[in-house]
Design a protein around this motif. Structure first.
Motif, PDB file in Angstrom:
ATOM      1  N   TYR A   1     -19.191  22.255  10.781  1.00  0.00           N
ATOM      2  CA  TYR A   1     -18.324  22.965  11.730  1.00  0.00           C
ATOM      3  C   TYR A   1     -18.814  22.920  13.176  1.00  0.00           C
ATOM      4  O   TYR A   1     -18.119  23.394  14.071  1.00  0.00           O
TER       5      TYR A   1
ATOM      6  N   LYS B   1     -21.637  29.967  13.601  1.00  0.00           N
ATOM      7  CA  LYS B   1     -20.702  31.060  13.314  1.00  0.00           C
ATOM      8  C   LYS B   1     -19.298  30.478  13.141  1.00  0.00           C
ATOM      9  O   LYS B   1     -18.388  30.756  13.932  1.00  0.00           O
TER      10      LYS B   1
ATOM     11  N   ASP C   1     -15.518  29.411  12.030  1.00  0.00           N
ATOM     12  CA  ASP C   1     -14.267  29.988  11.564  1.00  0.00           C
ATOM     13  C   ASP C   1     -13.767  29.088  10.439  1.00  0.00           C
ATOM     14  O   ASP C   1     -13.364  27.943  10.669  1.00  0.00           O
ATOM     15  N   THR C   2     -13.808  29.576   9.218  1.00  0.00           N
ATOM     16  CA  THR C   2     -13.454  28.759   8.051  1.00  0.00           C
ATOM     17  C   THR C   2     -12.018  28.989   7.583  1.00  0.00           C
ATOM     18  O   THR C   2     -11.662  28.596   6.479  1.00  0.00           O
ATOM     19  N   ARG C   3     -11.202  29.605   8.434  1.00  0.00           N
ATOM     20  CA  ARG C   3      -9.796  29.806   8.057  1.00  0.00           C
ATOM     21  C   ARG C   3      -8.999  28.512   8.138  1.00  0.00           C
ATOM     22  O   ARG C   3      -7.865  28.451   7.658  1.00  0.00           O
TER      23      ARG C   3
ATOM     24  N   GLN D   1     -12.249  24.495  17.762  1.00  0.00           N
ATOM     25  CA  GLN D   1     -11.529  25.746  18.016  1.00  0.00           C
ATOM     26  C   GLN D   1     -10.331  25.528  18.931  1.00  0.00           C
ATOM     27  O   GLN D   1      -9.245  26.053  18.698  1.00  0.00           O
TER      28      GLN D   1
ATOM     29  N   ILE E   1      -4.315  28.395  12.842  1.00  0.00           N
ATOM     30  CA  ILE E   1      -5.202  29.503  12.471  1.00  0.00           C
ATOM     31  C   ILE E   1      -4.356  30.605  11.849  1.00  0.00           C
ATOM     32  O   ILE E   1      -3.526  31.213  12.531  1.00  0.00           O
TER      33      ILE E   1
ATOM     34  N   TYR F   1      -9.092  37.212   6.517  1.00  0.00           N
ATOM     35  CA  TYR F   1     -10.459  37.579   6.889  1.00  0.00           C
ATOM     36  C   TYR F   1     -11.445  36.727   6.094  1.00  0.00           C
ATOM     37  O   TYR F   1     -11.651  36.955   4.910  1.00  0.00           O
ATOM     38  N   ASN F   2     -12.017  35.725   6.752  1.00  0.00           N
ATOM     39  CA  ASN F   2     -12.974  34.843   6.095  1.00  0.00           C
ATOM     40  C   ASN F   2     -14.394  35.242   6.474  1.00  0.00           C
ATOM     41  O   ASN F   2     -14.875  34.937   7.570  1.00  0.00           O
TER      42      ASN F   2
ATOM     43  N   ASN G   1     -14.438  35.105  10.720  1.00  0.00           N
ATOM     44  CA  ASN G   1     -13.437  34.376  11.514  1.00  0.00           C
ATOM     45  C   ASN G   1     -14.010  33.828  12.821  1.00  0.00           C
ATOM     46  O   ASN G   1     -13.394  33.913  13.879  1.00  0.00           O
ATOM     47  N   GLY G   2     -15.210  33.268  12.737  1.00  0.00           N
ATOM     48  CA  GLY G   2     -15.800  32.632  13.910  1.00  0.00           C
ATOM     49  C   GLY G   2     -16.560  33.566  14.825  1.00  0.00           C
ATOM     50  O   GLY G   2     -16.998  33.154  15.901  1.00  0.00           O
TER      51      GLY G   2
ATOM     52  N   GLN H   1     -12.346  42.766  15.172  1.00  0.00           N
ATOM     53  CA  GLN H   1     -11.860  41.750  14.253  1.00  0.00           C
ATOM     54  C   GLN H   1     -10.922  42.339  13.203  1.00  0.00           C
ATOM     55  O   GLN H   1      -9.898  41.726  12.852  1.00  0.00           O
TER      56      GLN H   1
END
Length: 595
Positions: free
Chosen positions: A288, A292, A294-296, A417, A426, A431-432, A486-487, A548
Motif C-alpha cells: 500500500y 497506515k 486504507d484497505t477499503r 489515495q 472509497i 470501517y476497516n 480507514n487510512g 472517524q
C-alpha cells in the motif's frame, strides 16, 4: 426581564411525543425561529435534544401572546403548557406530531442577531464560526458530535473498568523530555529559570505505575505537542491511554480489539469482526505504500524492478541499480477519468512528494496504448509490465522509480489515495480496522544523518533481532504495533523494555551517553532496579476515533474548543501577550524573533 420564579424544567424539547398528549410540561431553550400568522404565533424552541413547537392562539393570555410576538431568534425562553396533537404534522422531526399550548412564558435572555444562522451544515466560513464557537456549538450537528464523544468516553471507562483497569491521573506539569515532537514549556515562578513541560503522553508515568504494582492502568489523558497542525492534529488532544503488566503483545492486542468491538457496537450499532487483520510494516509498505493503509479499496502496489532492471531506459534501470526499485499501481477502468490533463496534475503531486517524475500507460477501450515511456522499451518489456500490472482495456498504469524505496512508497501511497478519490471507489459507512506490526526499531534521520527510534526508546526490540543491534540496525524490528482505521493511525503501542542493561544499551545506540540518559530518564532507570514486571500498552487517539466513527473531515468537528492551523484560538484570541509584571515574576524577557 423575566426570571424562573415558580418554574422548573420538567422535560427536554426533543423528548416529547404523541404519548405525552395532555401532559403539563415545562421546557427551556433557544428560539430557532418565530412565525407570526396574526392571530397565531408559533415558536420553534431548541435545546440539545431537538426542537418542539410552542403554540400561541386566541385563547392565550394577552401578556403571554405579546411576549411570544416579541421573541426573536436565539432568545432564551422557558415555557409551561400542555402537550397536544398538532393539526398540521411535521414528519421531518421526531416531535412533529405534537406542540405545546403555552400557558406561561418567561424570557430568560435576549439575543442580538447572531453572525450566522444556527442550523445544520451551516455554510458560513469556519473561521467566523470558530470566532463565535459558543454559537457554533448550538448547531444540532455539532452538538450531536460532542454528545457522541461523551458517549464514547462513557463506554470507554465502562469497558476498561470491567476488564480490571484502574484509572489513574498522571501529572500535567512534568519534566521536559524532548524526544520526538517539541514540548510545550511552562516557566516556574518558584524555581526561577526552571521549566515544566506539558506531557506529550503519560508514557513514563504509566510505566512507573506498572512498577508500582497497579497491573492495569488506563486514563483518558490530555496530551500536548508543539507541532505543525493538519486536519487530524491539534496542539492539545485526548488519548485513551492504557498499560498492562505480565502480558505479551497478543494480550494487549486482544484488549484493544475488544474495546473496538464494544465501542462500535454500543455507539454506532456496527459489528466489528475480530480478530482484526494484521499486516507487518514491510507488507503494508510494499502493498500500500503506507504504514497506515486504507484497505477499503484495492489499488495495491506491485514491483516492476526485475522486469526493468536491464532495460535501456535509465529512468527505470538507474533506480534499481542504485538499490532502489520501480513500482506501480493500476487504476481499473480509469481511462476516461485519468485524462492526460489529470495525469499531469498527478505528476505534479508526485514531484511534490519527492519523485523525479511519473511514468504512465493508458489503455483505451479499443485496445490502443499510449505511454510516456513506450518508445524507450522493447515490445516484450512493455508486454511484461502490462502483464505484471494486470492491465486491461480501459485501465491506467502509474509507475514511480527511485533509488530510495522510501520515496517510491510514499509517492505511490499518496497517489493511491488521490486516484481512489478521483475514481470515487472509497466506500462510505465501512470501517476497516487492522493492526500494523513488526515496525523497524530504528529509523534513519536524513537531517542528523543518524539512527533514531521510530517509536520511542522504551520500545522492546524483537528477541530474534537483538543480535543486530550493533551490527545492522536496519534489520532490527520492534515489538511495536499500530491500530489503523480507514487510512488513519488510531493507536500506537509497544511492549516495553524492562531490563536496565538492555535499556542502557538502546540509549547508547541512540547516541545518548550514560550521563545524558540518566539526566533525562534516571527516575525510570532507577525504578527498573526495584523489580519491574514485563509490561506493554498503547494510546488510542480519542479525537481521531470519534472523527472517524462519525465520518467527519476534521478534528475541529469533534472537539468543543479547537485551535486552527496556526495553533491559535479565534474565540479567545490565544495565545496572547501577557503583562510585563507576570514576565518579571518569572524572570523572563521576550526576544522578538520576527525579522
Amino acid at each position: 426581564m423575566d426570571f424562573m420564579t415558580g418554574l422548573k424544567r420538567t422535560d427536554y424539547c426533543g423528548d416529547l411525543r404523541i404519548g405525552d398528549a395532555g401532559k403539563e410540561v415545562t421546557v427551556a431553550g433557544w428560539v430557532q425561529r418565530q412565525r407570526d400568522l396574526g392571530s397565531l404565533i408559533f415558536i420553534d424552541l431548541r435545546d440539545r435534544t431537538g426542537i418542539v413547537q410552542l403554540a400561541f392562539d386566541e385563547n392565550t393570555d394577552k401578556e403571554i401572546f405579546d411576549k411570544a410576538f416579541g421573541a426573536r431568534s436565539e432568545f432564551v425562553l422557558m415555557a409551561k403548557g400542555v402537550v397536544r396533537e398538532r393539526s398540521s404534522k411535521n414528519k421531518d422531526i421526531p416531535t412533529g406530531e405534537i406542540e405545546i399550548d403555552v400557558k406561561d412564558l418567561r424570557v430568560l435572555g435576549k439575543s442580538e442577531t447572531p453572525p450566522f444562522e444556527i442550523i445544520e451544515n451551516c455554510q458560513t466560513s469556519e473561521l467566523t464560526r470558530l470566532k463565535y464557537r459558543y454559537l457554533d456549538l448550538r448547531r444540532p450537528d455539532l452538538q450531536k458530535n460532542i454528545i457522541m464523544r461523551h458517549k464514547i468516553c462513557k463506554i470507554t471507562r465502562d469497558y476498561f473498568d470491567e476488564n480490571g483497569f484502574i484509572e489513574i491521573e498522571t501529572p500535567i506539569l512534568i519534566r521536559s523530555t524532548p524526544e520526538g515532537a517539541r514540548d510545550f514549556l511552562v516557566p516556574s515562578r518558584i524555581h526561577n529559570g526552571s521549566f515544566y513541560a506539558l506531557p506529550q503522553s503519560p508514557q513514563l508515568y504509566k510505566q512507573l505505575s506498572m512498577v508500582a504494582g497497579f497491573d492495569r492502568y488506563m486514563q483518558i489523558a490530555r496530551c500536548f505537542r508543539d507541532e505543525d497542525l493538519r486536519a487530524d492534529r491539534q496542539p492539545e488532544f485526548t488519548q485513551i491511554d492504557l498499560e498492562m503488566s505480565f502480558v505479551d503483545m497478543e494480550d494487549v492486542l486482544a484488549i484493544g480489539e475488544g474495546y473496538m468491538k464494544r465501542v462500535f457496537k454500543e455507539a454506532l450499532g456496527v459489528d466489528i469482526t475480530t480478530p482484526l487483520p494484521r499486516l507487518t510494516y514491510k507488507d503494508a509498505m510494499e502493498r500500500y505504500g503506507s504504514d497506515k493503509p486504507d484497505t477499503r479499496y484495492g489499488l495495491e502496489l506491485y514491483d516492476l524492478s526485475e522486469i526493468v532492471k536491464d532495460c535501456g531506459f535509465g529512468v527505470f534501470s538507474g533506480p534499481v541499480a542504485a538499490g532502489g526499485s520501480v513500482r506501480g499501481i493500476t487504476a481499473k477502468k480509469a481511462f476516461s477519468t485519468l485524462t492526460r490533463k489529470e495525469i499531469d496534475k498527478l505528476t505534479e503531486k508526485a514531484k511534490g512528494n519527492g519523485a523525479k517524475g511519473l511514468a504512465w500507460v493508458r489503455l483505451g477501450e479499443d485496445g490502443t496504448v499510449s505511454s510516456s515511456f513506450a518508445k524507450f522499451l522493447t515490445e516484450d518489456e512493455m508486454k511484461a509490465i502490462l502483464e505484471k500490472a494486470g492491465a486491461e482495456a480501459g485501465d491506467v498504469v502509474l509507475i514511480v522509480g527511485d533509488a530510495k524505496n522510501s520515496i517510491v512508497f510514499s509517492v505511490l501511497g499518496a497517489l493511491r489515495q488521490e486516484v481512489a478519490k478521483k475514481l470515487d471507489i472509497i466506500p462510505e459507512g465501512q470501517y476497516n480496522l487492522l493492526w500494523i506490526t513488526e515496525f523497524p526499531f530504528f529509523d534513519w534521520d536524513e537531517d542528523s544523518q543518524t539512527w533514531v527510534a521510530m517509536h520511542h526508546p522504551f520500545t522492546a526490540p524483537m528477541d530474534e533481532c537483538l543480535e543486530y543491534l550493533e551490527t545492522d540496525k536496519a534489520k532490527v524490528r520492534a515489538k511495536a504495533y499500530d491500530l489503523v482505521l480507514n487510512g488513519i493511525e488510531l493507536s500506537s503501542g509497544s511492549i516495553r523494555i524492562t531490563n536496565p542493561e538492555l535499556q542502557s544499551r538502546i540509549f547508547s545506540l541512540l547516541n545518548l551517553t550514560e550521563e545524558e540518559a540518566y539526566a533525562k530518564f534516571g527516575y525510570l532507570l532507577d525504578a527498573f532496579r526495584y523489580g519491574a514486571p514485563p509490561h506493554g500498552g498503547m494510546g488510542i487517539g480519542l479525537d481521531r476515533l470519534v472523527m472517524q466513527m462519525l465520518g467527519c473531515e476534521s478534528l475541529r468537528d469533534v472537539v468543543a474548543y479547537p485551535k486552527v492551523q496556526n495553533a491559535s484560538e479565534p474565540m479567545t484570541g490565544c495565545p496572547a501577550n501577557v503583562d510585563t509584571i507576570q514576565l518579571d515574576e518569572l524572570g523572563i524577557a521576550v526576544k522578538n524573533t520576527e525579522e
